[in-house]
Design a protein around this motif. Structure first.
Motif, PDB file in Angstrom:
ATOM      1  N   HIS A 180       0.836  -1.206   0.000  1.00 18.24           N
ATOM      2  CA  HIS A 180       0.000   0.000   0.000  1.00 18.24           C
ATOM      3  C   HIS A 180       0.864   1.246   0.000  1.00 18.24           C
ATOM      4  O   HIS A 180       2.083   1.147   0.175  1.00 18.24           O
ATOM      5  N   VAL A 181       0.224   2.402  -0.181  1.00 14.70           N
ATOM      6  CA  VAL A 181       1.022   3.603  -0.478  1.00 14.70           C
ATOM      7  C   VAL A 181       1.099   4.612   0.668  1.00 14.70           C
ATOM      8  O   VAL A 181       1.823   5.605   0.566  1.00 14.70           O
ATOM      9  N   THR A 182       0.359   4.373   1.757  1.00 16.61           N
ATOM     10  CA  THR A 182       0.366   5.390   2.817  1.00 16.61           C
ATOM     11  C   THR A 182       1.330   4.985   3.942  1.00 16.61           C
ATOM     12  O   THR A 182       1.868   3.880   3.940  1.00 16.61           O
ATOM     13  N   SER A 183       1.480   5.897   4.895  1.00 16.62           N
ATOM     14  CA  SER A 183       2.367   5.629   6.028  1.00 16.62           C
ATOM     15  C   SER A 183       1.754   4.546   6.936  1.00 16.62           C
ATOM     16  O   SER A 183       0.550   4.302   6.911  1.00 16.62           O
ATOM     17  N   PRO A 239      -4.886   5.319   8.878  1.00 15.94           N
ATOM     18  CA  PRO A 239      -5.893   4.261   9.087  1.00 15.94           C
ATOM     19  C   PRO A 239      -5.570   3.001   8.274  1.00 15.94           C
ATOM     20  O   PRO A 239      -5.633   1.887   8.797  1.00 15.94           O
ATOM     21  N   LYS A 240      -5.176   3.172   7.007  1.00 14.55           N
ATOM     22  CA  LYS A 240      -4.890   1.983   6.185  1.00 14.55           C
ATOM     23  C   LYS A 240      -3.645   1.251   6.682  1.00 14.55           C
ATOM     24  O   LYS A 240      -3.638   0.014   6.756  1.00 14.55           O
ATOM     25  N   GLY A 241      -2.608   2.008   7.041  1.00 13.93           N
ATOM     26  CA  GLY A 241      -1.376   1.391   7.541  1.00 13.93           C
ATOM     27  C   GLY A 241      -1.635   0.610   8.816  1.00 13.93           C
ATOM     28  O   GLY A 241      -1.157  -0.518   8.985  1.00 13.93           O
ATOM     29  N   SER A 272     -11.205   5.592  -5.677  1.00 16.19           N
ATOM     30  CA  SER A 272     -11.072   6.507  -6.826  1.00 16.19           C
ATOM     31  C   SER A 272     -10.147   5.921  -7.887  1.00 16.19           C
ATOM     32  O   SER A 272     -10.250   6.255  -9.061  1.00 16.19           O
ATOM     33  N   LYS A 273      -9.233   5.062  -7.461  1.00 22.30           N
ATOM     34  CA  LYS A 273      -8.225   4.546  -8.386  1.00 22.30           C
ATOM     35  C   LYS A 273      -8.743   3.384  -9.228  1.00 22.30           C
ATOM     36  O   LYS A 273      -8.026   2.829 -10.037  1.00 22.30           O
ATOM     37  N   LEU A 274     -10.013   3.033  -9.040  1.00 15.64           N
ATOM     38  CA  LEU A 274     -10.612   1.993  -9.889  1.00 15.64           C
ATOM     39  C   LEU A 274     -11.599   2.582 -10.892  1.00 15.64           C
ATOM     40  O   LEU A 274     -12.185   1.858 -11.700  1.00 15.64           O
ATOM     41  N   TYR A 276     -12.057   2.066   5.559  1.00 14.97           N
ATOM     42  CA  TYR A 276     -12.387   3.479   5.764  1.00 14.97           C
ATOM     43  C   TYR A 276     -11.131   4.327   5.967  1.00 14.97           C
ATOM     44  O   TYR A 276     -10.180   3.881   6.586  1.00 14.97           O
ATOM     45  N   ASN A 277     -11.148   5.557   5.434  1.00 16.73           N
ATOM     46  CA  ASN A 277     -10.150   6.536   5.863  1.00 16.73           C
ATOM     47  C   ASN A 277     -10.925   7.718   6.427  1.00 16.73           C
ATOM     48  O   ASN A 277     -11.238   7.718   7.614  1.00 16.73           O
ATOM     49  N   GLY A 278     -11.318   8.697   5.574  1.00 12.78           N
ATOM     50  CA  GLY A 278     -12.052   9.819   6.161  1.00 12.78           C
ATOM     51  C   GLY A 278     -12.493  10.835   5.125  1.00 12.78           C
ATOM     52  O   GLY A 278     -12.283  10.643   3.928  1.00 12.78           O
ATOM     53  N   ARG A 289      -4.741  15.686  -8.392  1.00 13.45           N
ATOM     54  CA  ARG A 289      -5.934  14.860  -8.209  1.00 13.45           C
ATOM     55  C   ARG A 289      -5.602  13.387  -8.410  1.00 13.45           C
ATOM     56  O   ARG A 289      -4.603  13.044  -9.042  1.00 13.45           O
ATOM     57  N   MET A 290      -6.479  12.553  -7.852  1.00 18.83           N
ATOM     58  CA  MET A 290      -6.379  11.107  -8.074  1.00 18.83           C
ATOM     59  C   MET A 290      -7.005  10.802  -9.441  1.00 18.83           C
ATOM     60  O   MET A 290      -7.715  11.639 -10.005  1.00 18.83           O
ATOM     61  N   PRO A 291      -6.765   9.567  -9.969  1.00 17.03           N
ATOM     62  CA  PRO A 291      -7.293   9.263 -11.311  1.00 17.03           C
ATOM     63  C   PRO A 291      -8.790   8.968 -11.294  1.00 17.03           C
ATOM     64  O   PRO A 291      -9.206   7.843 -11.520  1.00 17.03           O
ATOM     65  N   GLU A 324      -6.368  17.821  -2.345  1.00 14.98           N
ATOM     66  CA  GLU A 324      -7.396  17.428  -1.375  1.00 14.98           C
ATOM     67  C   GLU A 324      -6.996  16.087  -0.779  1.00 14.98           C
ATOM     68  O   GLU A 324      -6.488  15.220  -1.494  1.00 14.98           O
ATOM     69  N   ASN A 325      -7.228  15.927   0.516  1.00 14.16           N
ATOM     70  CA  ASN A 325      -6.936  14.654   1.155  1.00 14.16           C
ATOM     71  C   ASN A 325      -7.503  14.615   2.568  1.00 14.16           C
ATOM     72  O   ASN A 325      -8.017  15.621   3.057  1.00 14.16           O
ATOM     73  N   THR A 326      -7.365  13.465   3.214  1.00 19.09           N
ATOM     74  CA  THR A 326      -7.794  13.373   4.613  1.00 19.09           C
ATOM     75  C   THR A 326      -6.722  14.003   5.491  1.00 19.09           C
ATOM     76  O   THR A 326      -5.549  14.072   5.099  1.00 19.09           O
ATOM     77  N   TYR A 360     -15.416  11.871   0.334  1.00 18.90           N
ATOM     78  CA  TYR A 360     -14.927  10.838   1.254  1.00 18.90           C
ATOM     79  C   TYR A 360     -13.884   9.977   0.564  1.00 18.90           C
ATOM     80  O   TYR A 360     -14.065   9.581  -0.589  1.00 18.90           O
ATOM     81  N   LEU A 361     -12.785   9.696   1.284  1.00 21.67           N
ATOM     82  CA  LEU A 361     -11.732   8.830   0.732  1.00 21.67           C
ATOM     83  C   LEU A 361     -11.725   7.495   1.496  1.00 21.67           C
ATOM     84  O   LEU A 361     -11.513   7.457   2.709  1.00 21.67           O
ATOM     85  N   GLY A 362     -12.023   6.438   0.777  1.00 20.35           N
ATOM     86  CA  GLY A 362     -11.985   5.098   1.388  1.00 20.35           C
ATOM     87  C   GLY A 362     -11.342   4.126   0.417  1.00 20.35           C
ATOM     88  O   GLY A 362     -10.940   4.501  -0.696  1.00 20.35           O
ATOM     89  N   TYR A 363     -11.274   2.869   0.826  1.00 20.49           N
ATOM     90  CA  TYR A 363     -10.488   1.881   0.090  1.00 20.49           C
ATOM     91  C   TYR A 363     -11.286   0.643  -0.271  1.00 20.49           C
ATOM     92  O   TYR A 363     -12.221   0.275   0.439  1.00 20.49           O
ATOM     93  N   ILE A 364     -10.840  -0.008  -1.341  1.00 23.05           N
ATOM     94  CA  ILE A 364     -11.357  -1.339  -1.628  1.00 23.05           C
ATOM     95  C   ILE A 364     -10.205  -2.321  -1.412  1.00 23.05           C
ATOM     96  O   ILE A 364      -9.094  -2.107  -1.898  1.00 23.05           O
TER      97      ILE A 364
HETATM   98  C1  SIN Z   1      -4.342   6.601  -0.069  1.00 23.69           C
HETATM   99  O1  SIN Z   1      -4.900   6.997   0.963  1.00 23.69           O
HETATM  100  O2  SIN Z   1      -4.178   5.440  -0.371  1.00 23.69           O
HETATM  101  C2  SIN Z   1      -3.786   7.638  -1.017  1.00 23.69           C
HETATM  102  C3  SIN Z   1      -4.827   8.604  -1.425  1.00 23.69           C
HETATM  103  C4  SIN Z   1      -4.330   9.557  -2.482  1.00 23.69           C
HETATM  104  O3  SIN Z   1      -3.825   9.127  -3.523  1.00 23.69           O
HETATM  105  O4  SIN Z   1      -4.492  10.762  -2.286  1.00 23.69           O
END
Ligand code: SIN
Length: 349
Positions: free
Chosen positions: A51-54, A58-60, A111-113, A163-165, A189-191, A227-229, A252-256
């Motif tokens: 994954h790409v976050t720290s 929440p995801k880490g 968003s990335k899908l 979930y993130n936020g 922006r995200m894709p 923009e981000n959480t 809202y930014l969340g994950y699959i």
């Molecule tokens: C993520 O939370 O995985 C990254 C979100 C982003 O690309 O801004």
């Protein structure tokens, strides 16, 4: 006695030869004899989770929790190796890596899908959700089920949503309080076509950039905002390059959570059950902890005093909402009317 002396001499000369001629002793080491543990190692399943976050987001934190649960519940016969911060793959190549089974699990932002699965655009609509309860209804209700079913032809199996936020806007140059403040500005922006439309509706331009290139591009002022959480903003130190943060909660930014379909099918039913239950327990956990983590990171951002935090009043929120309404009309072409109606039903409940 004589035999013992001969063996000792043999070992001694070997060590001496290694010392004098620089032989690598490990080259001469014989394989270990067969034992049960060796056999067990062959049976071990390794899940590479990229994954790409720290680790502190929440995801880490959820990835770590999930790994602990799986390892404890399988007595270590399934181990989960976590690669955070895009250390293995960034968000532009992690889906391909998953499809080729180079990693077995990823959890990209939904968003990335959206390019491959246009119905996912529903989750990026501005003001799609006004509470955590509504987000949960979408992720864990019929909208979520529809989206998971979209993936069936892709070699990626959708396991559920994490979930993130809520997203907040940041800017280097000025406080973003009114839609007119966005004019002529350039954002990362995200894709997601919805996010592109959202910024267009605010008369701002955008560049599509991976998450782990955002700081750098803010720093050299290729982009002026993003923009981000609050969790992602804080852990990626974006406050060092941004002077203003507007608590806009506009999206809202969340994950699959995704796994490789073939990898999944090769697991035993027992292993699948343990992974599913560990994931369900992690989802319960991240649903609560994501809120706490984002709140804590907002407090940390305030403490840095290097970024001014702005809150929108009711009237300003209504103006933003109104400015972003046209995004719905365009997006319906991709999601279909039914999903939008389902989203509206969630809001009405
Ligand atoms: C993520 O939370 O995985 C990254 C979100 C982003 O690309 O801004």
């Amino acid at each position: 006695m004589r035999t013992f002396a001969l063996i000792a001499l043999f070992i001694f000369s070997g060590v001496l030869a290694a010392f004098v001629f620089g032989f690598d002793l490990k080259d001469t080491v014989q394989p270990l004899e067969y034992d049960d543990e060796q056999e067990g190692l062959e049976d071990q399943v390794v899940i590479k989770f990229s994954h790409v976050t720290s680790e502190h987001t929440p995801k880490g934190l959820a990835a770590r929790k999930f790994a602990e649960l799986v390892e404890a519940r399988t007595n270590g016969t399934i181990s989960v190796e976590i690669y955070a911060n895009g250390s293995l793959y960034n968000d532009q190549d992690e889906q391909q890596a998953l499809k080729e089974n180079r990693v077995q699990m990823i959890a990209p932002a939904t968003s990335k899908l959206t390019s491959q699965f246009p119905k996912f655009q529903i989750l990026d609509l501005p003001y799609a959700f006004s509470s955590y309860k509504e987000v949960r209804k979408a992720y864990e209700g019929s909208i979520g089920r529809t989206l998971l079913a979209e993936l069936h032809t892709s070699e990626m199996k959708g396991m559920g949503f994490w979930y993130n936020g809520f997203k907040q806007m940041t800017s280097r140059t000025k406080a973003l309080l009114h839609p007119a403040d966005f004019e002529q500005m350039h954002f990362r922006r995200m894709p997601s076509p919805v996010i592109e439309r959202q910024f267009q509706a605010l008369d701002a331009s955008t560049s599509l950039l991976p998450f782990n290139k955002t700081y750098q591009n803010l720093n050299v002022e290729f982009i002026q905002g993003q923009e981000n959480t609050t969790s992602n903003i804080y852990t990626k130190k974006m406050y060092e390059t941004q002077d203003h943060l507007t608590v806009s909660n506009h999206g809202y930014l969340g994950y699959i959570v995704l796994t490789n379909e073939t990898f999944w099918k090769n697991l035993s039913p027992e292993q699948q059950k343990i992974i599913e239950s560990s994931l369900a327990d992690t989802t319960d956990w991240i649903r609560r902890h994501s809120i706490e983590t984002n709140d804590a990171h907002l407090r940390e951002l305030k403490r840095t005093e290097s970024i001014s935090i702005h809150y929108l009043d009711k009237e300003q929120q209504e103006i933003w909402r109104h400015a972003l309404e046209p995004v719905y009309i365009e997006t319906e072409k991709f999601t279909g009317r039914e999903l939008i109606q389902e989203l509206n039903q969630i809001k009405d409940q």
